[in-house]
Design an enzyme around this catalytic site. Structure first.
Site, PDB file in Angstrom:
ATOM      1  CB  ALA A 259      -0.948   0.007   1.200  1.00  0.00           C
ATOM      2  N   PRO A 261       2.999   4.576  -0.530  1.00  0.00           N
ATOM      3  CG  PRO A 261       3.392   6.707  -1.426  1.00  0.00           C
ATOM      4  CD  PRO A 261       3.505   5.256  -1.751  1.00  0.00           C
ATOM      5  CG  ASP A 281       4.635  -1.119   2.824  1.00  0.00           C
ATOM      6  OD1 ASP A 281       4.296  -0.895   1.640  1.00  0.00           O
ATOM      7  OD2 ASP A 281       5.821  -1.121   3.200  1.00  0.00           O
ATOM      8  CB  CYS A 381       6.095   2.591 -11.406  1.00  0.00           C
ATOM      9  SG  CYS A 381       7.088   2.057  -9.994  1.00  0.00           S
TER      10      CYS A 381
END
Length: 441
Positions: A259, A261, A281, A381
């Site tokens: 999760a 930030p 996390d 990403c």
């Protein structure tokens, strides 16, 4: 070329300090820069110059080293700070417009004299004067193609080859070139009724990718009252496309497996009424960021955080625990090079195999807690198939009770085979990938 109208030595001192941390200690450039600038009494103009020097030097590191190799016989004989000072000075000589060459040289010499009593100033003076007066070699003259692109675009040779192999030379060059274009400032508007007001007030434009996104060529959205009041949150346009793929109705039990930030966590929570999100996390300080974001956006009542390795989800949660799951997987981050240029120097080709293993382990674990007809959105990403399409295909090959859900978007150029695939040059955003699978039985 960057327009710079005034030069200040204190900005260079700050830049040198940051770059020493980045190159010698492996610090992240954005983290080190923020820490140094927040503790150094510089004017806004000086902070801007220091920021430009740091990011520019990191982004052009391979190119700068190639040029320096023609005038520095043995870099290993230099103290590391001297070599870094030469690099950041050469960056300004090559890429900063309207900055007098004599000013660059003189300020570097002053800094070297202040830093050392061993004659470093004389060496710095000699090297920089030669670089500022002599004709520099041209990367275009390098015969080997991958080496030429490596020097020209400051990318490791293996990364040049990998991008060309996957995207072809023509598109690869567009990707290479785009990495030097400044990242846009982008936000997600969390208060829809204020969308037009915020757009007009901030002078922003409507995102072409996200219906709740606003973008500017540059800007400091975090300094506005809209940010402080929770009406906007900083989030790249590409990242804003993730939560809508889950088609949240409001009552779902949702798992956010990776999760921090919290940008996507809070975006999902904004769709909830009676539903709930469990955000995981590995690290407490990262979970604190999720909580902080949730509080600022007034969504804390919809989100619970838990410290847990996502590969162990099936051991912690019962089968059929969740309606929907987001796996924003740990990845190489290659799609973030424009914003975080040091990434390209901290990876190697072996990382992709190791990351794929972790990504598949996470999907294998979380899928065991998903209800029938539930969906998993998988995002990264990065722009490489090993972490994207190949991961989804490998998951489907070993989980016959799942099938791909083909995603769509108004911008059809970012959709390939039902996946959302954004490369940095297409819309000047982060490189990003989104896929979705559904449990059939």
């Amino acid at each position: 070329m960057i327009l710079v109208t005034k030069f200040r030595g204190t900005a260079r001192s700050a830049a040198l300090q940051v770059l020493e941390e980045v190159f010698n200690q492996g610090a992240y450039s954005n983290v080190a820069l923020n820490r140094v600038l927040s503790s150094t009494p510089l004017s806004d103009q000086d902070k801007g110059l220091a920021t430009e020097i740091v990011y520019g030097t990191v982004a052009r590191k391979i190119t700068l080293e190639w040029h320096l190799a023609h005038v520095v016989d043995d870099r290993n004989k230099l103290e590391s700070w001297v070599y870094i000072l030469l690099m950041l000075s050469l960056y300004q000589l090559l890429y900063l417009d309207r900055l007098p060459r004599h000013a660059i040289v003189n300020e570097a010499v002053k800094l070297a004299k202040k830093r050392s009593h061993k004659g470093a100033d004389k060496l710095v003076n000699a090297v920089l004067r030669r670089l500022s007066q002599d004709s520099l070699p041209k990367p275009a003259d390098i015969k080997r193609k991958n080496k030429r692109y490596s020097i020209e675009y400051s990318l490791p040779v293996w990364l040049v080859k990998k991008i060309i192999d996957q995207y072809g030379e023509k598109r690869a060059r567009k990707i290479f070139q785009s990495l030097f274009i400044r990242n846009k400032a982008s936000v997600r508007v969390t208060t829809p009724l204020k969308f037009d007001e915020i757009r007009i007030s901030t002078g922003a434009n409507i995102s072409k990718l996200s219906p709740v996104g606003l973008v500017k060529e540059s800007g400091y959205f975090a300094g506005t009252d809209y940010f402080k009041n929770g009406d906007i949150t900083i989030q790249d346009e590409s990242s804003q496309l993730v939560a809508p793929t889950l088609k949240i109705q409001g009552t779902e039990e949702i798992l956010d497996a990776c999760a921090a930030p919290g940008g996507k966590t809070t975006h999902m929570a904004a769709y909830l009424t009676t539903g709930h999100i469990t955000a995981l996390d590995l690290y407490d300080h990262k979970l604190d960021l999720v909580k902080e974001n949730a509080r600022r956006l007034r969504l804390a009542d919809k989100i619970d955080t838990q410290k847990l390795d996502a590969r162990l989800v099936h051991q912690q949660f019962a089968p059929d625990s969740f309606d929907k799951i987001l796996v924003d997987a740990p990845c190489s981050g290659i799609g973030l090079i424009r914003r975080k240029p040091d990434i390209k120097y901290n990876k190697d080709i072996q990382d992709f195999e190791q990351l794929q293993t972790i990504q598949l382990e996470i999907l294998d674990s979380v899928c065991q807690t998903l209800r029938k007809n539930g969906i998993i959105t998988y995002s990264t990403c990065t722009i490489f198939q090993e972490e994207n399409q190949e991961v989804i295909q490998a998951f489907l090959d070993t989980h016959p009770n799942f099938e791909q859900v083909k995603l769509e978007h108004e911008q059809t150029d970012i959709v390939e085979d039902g996946f959302i695939c954004i490369t940095p040059e297409s819309h000047q955003t982060d490189g990003f990938f989104i896929a979705q699978v559904k449990r059939m039985y």
